[in-house]
Structure formats: structure tokens, C-alpha cells
Write a protein that holds these residues in place. Structure first.
Motif, short mmCIF file in Angstrom:
data_model
loop_
_atom_site.label_atom_id
_atom_site.label_comp_id
_atom_site.label_asym_id
_atom_site.label_seq_id
_atom_site.Cartn_x
_atom_site.Cartn_y
_atom_site.Cartn_z
N SER A 1 49.62 36.85 36.04
CA SER A 1 48.95 37.09 37.14
C SER A 1 50.13 37.82 38.02
O SER A 1 51.00 37.84 37.89
CB SER A 1 48.62 35.89 37.85
OG SER A 1 49.95 35.15 38.32
N VAL B 1 47.55 43.42 42.28
CA VAL B 1 47.26 44.84 41.66
C VAL B 1 47.79 45.75 42.81
O VAL B 1 48.61 46.62 42.57
CB VAL B 1 45.83 44.86 41.84
CG1 VAL B 1 45.31 46.30 41.44
CG2 VAL B 1 45.00 43.82 40.61
N PHE C 1 44.19 43.57 46.17
CA PHE C 1 43.76 42.87 45.16
C PHE C 1 44.79 42.21 44.40
O PHE C 1 46.08 42.72 44.33
CB PHE C 1 42.77 43.77 44.12
CG PHE C 1 41.53 44.02 44.81
CD1 PHE C 1 40.47 43.41 44.87
CD2 PHE C 1 41.43 45.44 45.33
CE1 PHE C 1 39.36 43.73 45.30
CE2 PHE C 1 40.36 46.04 45.90
CZ PHE C 1 39.19 44.90 46.00
N ARG C 2 44.51 40.92 43.81
CA ARG C 2 45.22 40.14 42.98
C ARG C 2 44.31 39.87 41.50
O ARG C 2 43.36 39.91 41.76
CB ARG C 2 45.62 38.99 43.45
CG ARG C 2 46.30 38.00 42.83
CD ARG C 2 46.72 36.71 43.56
NE ARG C 2 47.31 35.64 42.62
CZ ARG C 2 46.78 34.43 42.20
NH1 ARG C 2 45.41 34.34 42.68
NH2 ARG C 2 47.17 33.59 41.38
N GLY C 3 45.35 39.95 40.53
CA GLY C 3 44.46 39.93 39.28
C GLY C 3 44.90 38.80 38.45
O GLY C 3 46.19 38.34 38.40
N ILE D 1 39.56 39.15 39.45
CA ILE D 1 40.29 39.88 40.39
C ILE D 1 39.68 39.16 41.86
O ILE D 1 38.71 38.51 41.79
CB ILE D 1 40.11 41.27 40.61
CG1 ILE D 1 38.33 41.70 40.70
CG2 ILE D 1 40.44 42.13 39.56
CD1 ILE D 1 38.05 42.88 41.47
N LYS E 1 36.03 37.02 44.84
CA LYS E 1 36.37 36.86 43.59
C LYS E 1 35.34 37.41 42.65
O LYS E 1 34.22 37.14 42.70
CB LYS E 1 36.55 35.47 43.27
CG LYS E 1 38.15 34.90 42.61
CD LYS E 1 38.08 33.45 42.41
CE LYS E 1 39.27 32.92 42.45
NZ LYS E 1 39.27 31.43 41.85
N GLY F 1 34.71 38.31 38.11
CA GLY F 1 35.01 38.43 36.75
C GLY F 1 34.66 36.76 36.08
O GLY F 1 33.79 36.40 36.74
#
Lengths: 393, 300
Positions: A63, A66, A70-72, A94, A106, A108
Motif C-alpha cells: 500500500s 499514489v 489517491f492511495r492504493g 484505490i 473507493k 476496485g
């Protein structure tokens, strides 16, 4: 004069070092590994943990942010089943970091926010397996591809709402032409503290599964749970739920206590959830002998950590359902019949925490199913290394 | 004349109203709540923890998420002290201000000459932070630096009250530096004293006072005392040891067990502001800790 200059440059040098050392460089993603191994005597109903030695939920997670928006997160899971190793992508999503008004999106693959346990990783659990009702109605934990929007409201107590639209493929009852977006779900969460020592949280969830009920008239009419895995099986065991229906409702309550709010030396968690699955089958089936339109279950668990390194936990769970016997569609009418069934479990677990990152657990479960009582004994370790994400309440 | 005065007052109040905007400050420890109040008396200040809670083991509770959602500024110790819960609060509170990128996150350790940094850390060493010792509420000499940085942060977030923050900051630093002399003089008898500690909570205080923690009740940082470790401590030559020191939020059994065998006196210090009645603010915390260190009591 020179001396003063020297001294001030030394002082500046020190200050410079302080700044340089604490300035974080761009680092790689957080990598986390969860190792879960077990030995088990017996098997629990609706479970995919087999007898003997095995690997449970072995996770590798990555994790990172990004960018500033954003965070992935990517989590893959390895499990051993009867000699073969399966790889499953449990999370690949994401999420936004910078939306206003307490909102977040969120997208995905992610763990659905339904219920209390479902959105948590299984390595946080106090027991080797999730309660029977969770295994039967959510496949242990329900994750899927889709999108989630949520909001944390600006109230003085905790009040959050979330909505999800998901593919629903894991919860497909076997439709020939399933809806593209099979599942919609929503959740309302409330929570607060009572004094310094007590905290609680309450959740109400609803999930609409367009492909969930047992359909009449398709080519694949078959009974609810003829042999425990009417859904997508991979060679004999199931990841999806054994029971699906059009509507699933959930209520969960969690209470935590620690003396003066100091969780280090001792604390207690109590959690209970109730799940109710409604609109299970189409009309010709529901007219059969013993047919019911709903199944339901609940569990209650208490975890008491009485020293920094030992905890005991106990859980009672029950799942009231029906089982189809030779149920199938034939032209314009249905055959077969249903019988009432219950799965009742009583679990005790004792865990030794080698640190915050390692647990060795022994668990005894008394299972009452199909009129038979079995004792199932599990020995399990769960160890984590690398980055260890903070746990939610 | 009367009319003019009231007009002036009204106009003055109108101009004053922007500064009546009260900053909402969320702190991870009561020490930083005290520091925030001393630097921003009008701010709405909340502490997520009390002196009786171990700051490593805080739950990301719904109430804390709600509080962080409203924060304009978050003040925490940093150096990974809050790594088990602060990131979860940030993620769940969705407060874009309360992040490093949002400018509303203030880590105190970034303004301290941090002790005990490690180039290499792995978990077999116990709960060791690579960024150094995070218990900087006792970093007495660094408090001046912290004050300067916090004043600048407050001025950046609330420019309308810049002058007020400058004044409050200067006043704090003036008082603190005066007290530092008082404390140093009072603590002269403590110079060179060796103590047995419980965790490295007082690392900065001992360093500033010229004391040394020669043994720890914890076998490794963050690992609770074990019988075998205590047994090995009971065999230490304690002729040079002054006392066993632990904190009010920690259990007393390990210290009492050792004290009875080694015949060492014990000192129980506040971990943070609020840990004792006298530690009612940051000044009281340091003052009371020194008073308590000067008067160890024997355990029978």
C-alpha cells in the motif's frame, strides 16, 4: 570574533542535522506479510479450512499513497487446500484522500463494509474462523469488485454512511443472465465513548443481491444448498456464501472496555451481530414442503486480554436455515422438499501474544450440526512482519 | 465624544471578529494540549489520550475519528509513537487538513534534537523506533525550539491573530527559560544518579538532569517485564543505584517485586500532564517530576 562565528556555525550545523534527519525521503510502498498456519482436528461446516496441517490466510500486501489525492492498496492471499496452493486477489483498490465534506470514494476490489467483522482482515480475529452464520451467508468475508462512496457526518458523535455497488459474482445464485451490477449495499454506523473506559459502535447494514434468490425457470434450477456448495466451487470447496437471497440485513454492536482507557495491560471486547437473509427463492420452490423464505443467524463473542501477552475468548453462534433435498425445477413445477436445520457452535480460544505482531492460539469448538455434536480442535499461529497497518475499532 | 467612543469600540469589535475564529486543535497527548493552550489560549483544544494511557496502545475509536474530523491542527509526538492508531484516525476522519500535505500536522519530534536514533531497526529489538526516542514531553531544553515552531505554525493557520500568537509564544519561552534555571538549581542533588527505569519514558529528563538509566524493568523496549529478566536485575550490584522509577500509568508489581529484593526506593512519576495533581500543565509536569525524583520512598 572568529570564535563566535565558529560557535554559531556549529549551532547551525546541529539545527541543520535535526531538519535533514527528520525530512522523510520518498520511500517505497509499505509491504506487509501475514503468515497463518494451523493444525486442525475436524472440519467446521461451511468452511474451507481442512483437517490436518494447512496454511490459512497468508497475505502479502502493498500500500502507498499514489499522490496527494489517491492511495492504493493491493492484497493477495495464499491458501493451501488439499495439497494445492491457491492465490486469490483479495484487495486491489484505490481510495480518495482529498475529497471535501468528509466524503471518500473507493474503487476496485475491496472488503464490503457490511457488518462488523466483514471489513476486517481475518488476522485481526480472535478465533481461527468466522462464526457459522458469516461463513454461510458471506463466505467468511465478502469482497468484490465495485465502487464505494462514504461520508463521515460532522456530528458530535460518530455517524457515518456508506453505499456500495458491486459485481455480485461471488453471490450469484447461478443465474443464466445475471445483472451486471448484482449487489447494492448500504451501512449506517454510530459510535461514541462512555467515560474514559468504555467505547461502543453500532452498525446497521442492508445488502440487495439482484442475483441472489433461487430462480425458477432457468436451466440450472437446483435446491438451496443441496451439498453445501451450490455456488462457484473450485474443486470441492467454496469461497462464496452457501446461502444467498435477494435481501440481506445485518445489525452489529461492539463494546470495548479498558481500565481508564489504557489498553496495554487489559481490555475486553464484546461483539454481537445478527444477520437475516430474506427472499431466498422463487414462488414454485417456496410452495414446496418445508420451504421458508428466510434464514437467519447470530453470534456473540467476548475477548478478554488479561495481561499484555495472554487473552481468552469465547463465542456462541447459531445459524437457522433450511436444507433442500432433491429440489429441482421440472417444466412449470418444482420437486423435492426442504428440512429445517440449525448450526450451533460454541468456541473457546486461548491466545499467547508474543508481541503486537505474533499470536499463537489454541481453539476448541463444539459444533452441533445435523443432530451431531463434534469437537474441533485448532492450533494456529498468525505472525506479521513488515509494515503493519493500524487496526480500525 | 461618547458617541465616538462607542463607534470606535464597535469598529474595533468588527476588526477583532476574525481573530475570534477559534482554532480547533487535536493533540495526541495531554502535554501538547497544555502546550497548545499556553500558545493559543482561545483555541478549542482536545487531547486524544490521558496520562494514564499507554500512548502506543490507543484504539482508533469512533469518538477520536469524530474529533479529528473537525481539527484545524493536529499535534502529536511523532517518531512513530502513534503509528498504531494515528494513520487510521487520519484515514477515517477524511480531514485533509490533518495531514502533512494539508499543513495541519505538527510532529513535535521534528523540532527536537532526538536521542537514540537507529540506522537499523528490526522487531527482534522490541518496540524500538528508528526515528529515536519519542517521549519528548520531557525534552526540557528543546521546548524553546518547539515553542518557536509551534508559534510559526499557529500564525500560518490563523494569520489574523499573528500578533497574539507571537506574544503568547514569547511569554511561554521567557517563563520556560526562567523555570529551567530554577529546575536545574533544584535538581543539583540528582546529578550523576543512576536509576532503574520502566521503558524509556524519561530518557530526555534524565539526560537533561545529568542522570542515567542503567537498567530497565522491560527486557526490551515495549516488552512487559518477565520473571527471568527481573530475577537477573535482582542480582545487579545496586550500591550505586538511586531508585527504581516508573510512571503512574504502569503497573507497580514489577517495580515493587524488585524493590523488595534490592531494597531500592521507588519513584512514581507522571507520564504526562494530568498524571499527578501537581502536573496540571507542562510547567507542573517538569516541576513535579523533579520534586518526586528528589523524594524517593522506600517500599516495605
Amino acid at each position: 570574533m572568529k570564535k563566535i562565528w565558529l560557535m554559531s556555525s556549529v549551532a547551525l550545523g546541529v539545527a541543520g542535522n535535526v531538519a535533514a534527519d527528520t525530512l522523510s525521503q520518498i520511500k517505497g510502498p509499505d509491504i506487509s506479510v501475514v503468515l497463518d498456519g494451523f493444525y486442525q482436528d475436524g472440519e467446521r461446516a461451511f468452511s474451507h479450512r481442512g483437517e490436518g496441517f494447512g496454511l490459512g490466510h497468508t497475505e502479502v500486501g502493498l500500500s502507498a499513497s499514489v499522490d496527494d489525492k489517491f492511495r492504493g492498496v493491493l492484497t493477495s492471499v495464499f491458501e493451501s487446500h488439499h495439497g494445492s496452493t491457491e492465490i486469490e486477489l483479495e484487495e486491489a483498490f484505490i481510495e480518495t484522500l482529498a475529497l471535501p465534506y468528509g466524503t471518500k470514494v473507493k474503487a476496485g476490489r475491496f472488503l464490503s463494509n457490511f457488518g462488523y467483522l466483514n471489513s476486517k482482515h481475518t488476522h485481526e480475529d480472535a478465533f481461527t474462523e468466522r462464526p457459522g452464520v458469516y461463513r454461510a451467508l458471506l463466505g467468511g468475508h465478502y469482497y468484490d469488485d465495485g465502487i464505494q462512496a462514504s461520508i463521515l457526518l460532522p456530528t458530535d458523535f460518530y455517524l457515518a454512511l456508506s453505499f456500495e455497488a458491486l459485481s455480485g459474482k461471488k453471490m450469484d445464485a447461478g443465474f443464466d443472465d445475471p445483472a451486471t451490477v448484482g449487489v447494492y449495499s448500504g451501512k449506517l454506523s454510530l459510535g461514541a465513548d462512555v467515560g474514559e473506559s468504555h467505547s461502543w459502535m453500532l452498525g446497521l447494514s442492508v445488502l440487495r443481491n439482484g442475483n441472489g434468490h433461487m430462480q425458477f425457470g432457468g436451466d440450472h434450477d437446483h435446491g438451496a444448498d443441496d451439498d453445501d456448495d451450490h455456488d462457484h466451487d473450485h474443486g470441492g470447496h467454496s469461497h462464496g456464501p452457501a446461502y444467498t437471497g435477494r435481501m440481506l440485513y445485518g445489525a452489529d454492536f461492539t463494546w470495548k472496555w479498558a481500565p481508564q482507557g489504557n489498553y496495554k495491560y487489559q481490555h475486553i471486547r464484546f461483539t454481537s451481530e445478527y444477520l437475516y437473509l430474506d427472499d431466498v427463492m422463487d414462488a414454485p420452490f417456496s410452495a414446496l414442503e418445508g420451504a421458508k423464505d428466510s434464514v437467519s443467524g447470530y453470534y456473540g463473542e467476548v475477548v478478554y486480554q488479561f495481561t499484555p501477552s495472554w487473552s481468552v475468548s469465547t463465542r456462541f453462534s447459531r445459524f437457522d436455515h433450511i436444507e433442500g433435498h432433491d429440489v429441482h425445477g421440472h417444466g412449470d413445477h418444482a420437486h423435492g422438499h426442504f428440512e429445517n436445520e440449525k448450526l450451533q457452535e460454541l468456541d473457546f480460544a486461548l491466545a499467547w501474544h508474543s508481541s503486537h505482531f505474533g499470536v499463537i492460539r489454541g481453539q476448541v469448538s463444539q459444533q452441533d450440526y445435523h443432530g451431531e455434536k463434534n469437537n474441533i480442535v485448532s492450533l494456529q499461529y498468525i505472525m506479521t512482519f513488515g509494515a503493519h497497518a493500524a487496526h480500525a475499532f | 465624544m461618547h458617541f465616538n467612543l462607542s463607534t470606535l469600540l464597535t469598529v474595533g469589535m468588527l476588526f477583532a471578529s476574525p481573530s475570534a475564529f477559534a482554532l480547533n486543535i487535536f493533540t495526541c497527548q495531554p502535554d501538547w494540549a497544555s502546550l497548545a493552550k499556553l500558545h493559543a489560549p482561545d483555541a478549542d483544544v482536545f487531547s486524544a489520550t490521558t496520562a494514564f494511557q499507554d500512548p502506543h496502545y490507543i484504539q482508533a475509536r469512533p469518538s477520536l475519528i469524530t474529533k479529528m474530523r473537525k481539527a484545524d491542527l493536529v499535534i502529536c509526538s511523532g517518531a512513530e509513537l502513534e503509528v498504531g492508531w494515528l494513520p487510521e484516525l487520519q484515514r477515517q476522519s477524511r480531514n485533509t487538513k490533518a495531514t502533512a500535505a494539508g499543513g495541519g500536522l505538527f510532529f513535535v519530534t521534528e523540532h527536537v534534537a532526538v536521542l537514540d536514533k537507529h540506522d537499523h531497526v528490526d522487531r527482534s529489538m522490541g518496540d524500538v523506533h528508528a526515528g529515536g526516542n519519542p517521549h519528548v514531553q520531557f525534552a526540557v531544553a528543546d521546548m524553546v525550539n518547539i515553542s518557536v515552531a509551534l508559534t510559526a505554525k499557529l500564525q500560518q493557520l490563523d494569520p489574523a491573530s499573528q500578533a497574539d500568537y507571537a506574544k503568547a509564544g514569547e511569554q511561554f519561552r521567557h517563563q520556560w527559560q526562567q523555570q529551567m534555571q530554577v529546575w536545574k538549581a533544584k535538581a543539583k542533588p540528582l546529578v550523576g544518579k543512576h536509576v532503574v527505569g520502566y521503558h524509556t519514558t524519561y530518557r530526555y529528563l534524565f539526560a537533561w538532569l545529568g542522570m542515567e538509566q542503567v537498567a530497565d524493568l522491560e527486557p526490551k523496549p515495549g516488552v512487559s517485564p518477565t520473571m527471568s529478566h527481573l530475577a537477573s536485575l535482582s542480582k545487579l550490584d545496586t550500591r550505586d543505584t538511586y531508585a527504581i522509577v516508573y510512571a503512574t500509568h504502569q503497573t507497580n508489581d514489577a517495580a515493587t517485586w524488585l524493590a523488595q529484593r534490592n531494597h531500592l526506593p521507588v519513584v512514581v512519576l507522571p507520564q504526562s500532564v494530568g498524571g499527578t495533581d501537581a502536573a496540571s500543565d507542562l510547567f507542573g509536569l517538569i516541576n513535579n517530576s523533579i520534586d518526586l525524583l528528589l523524594t524517593p520512598r522506600s517500599v516495605n
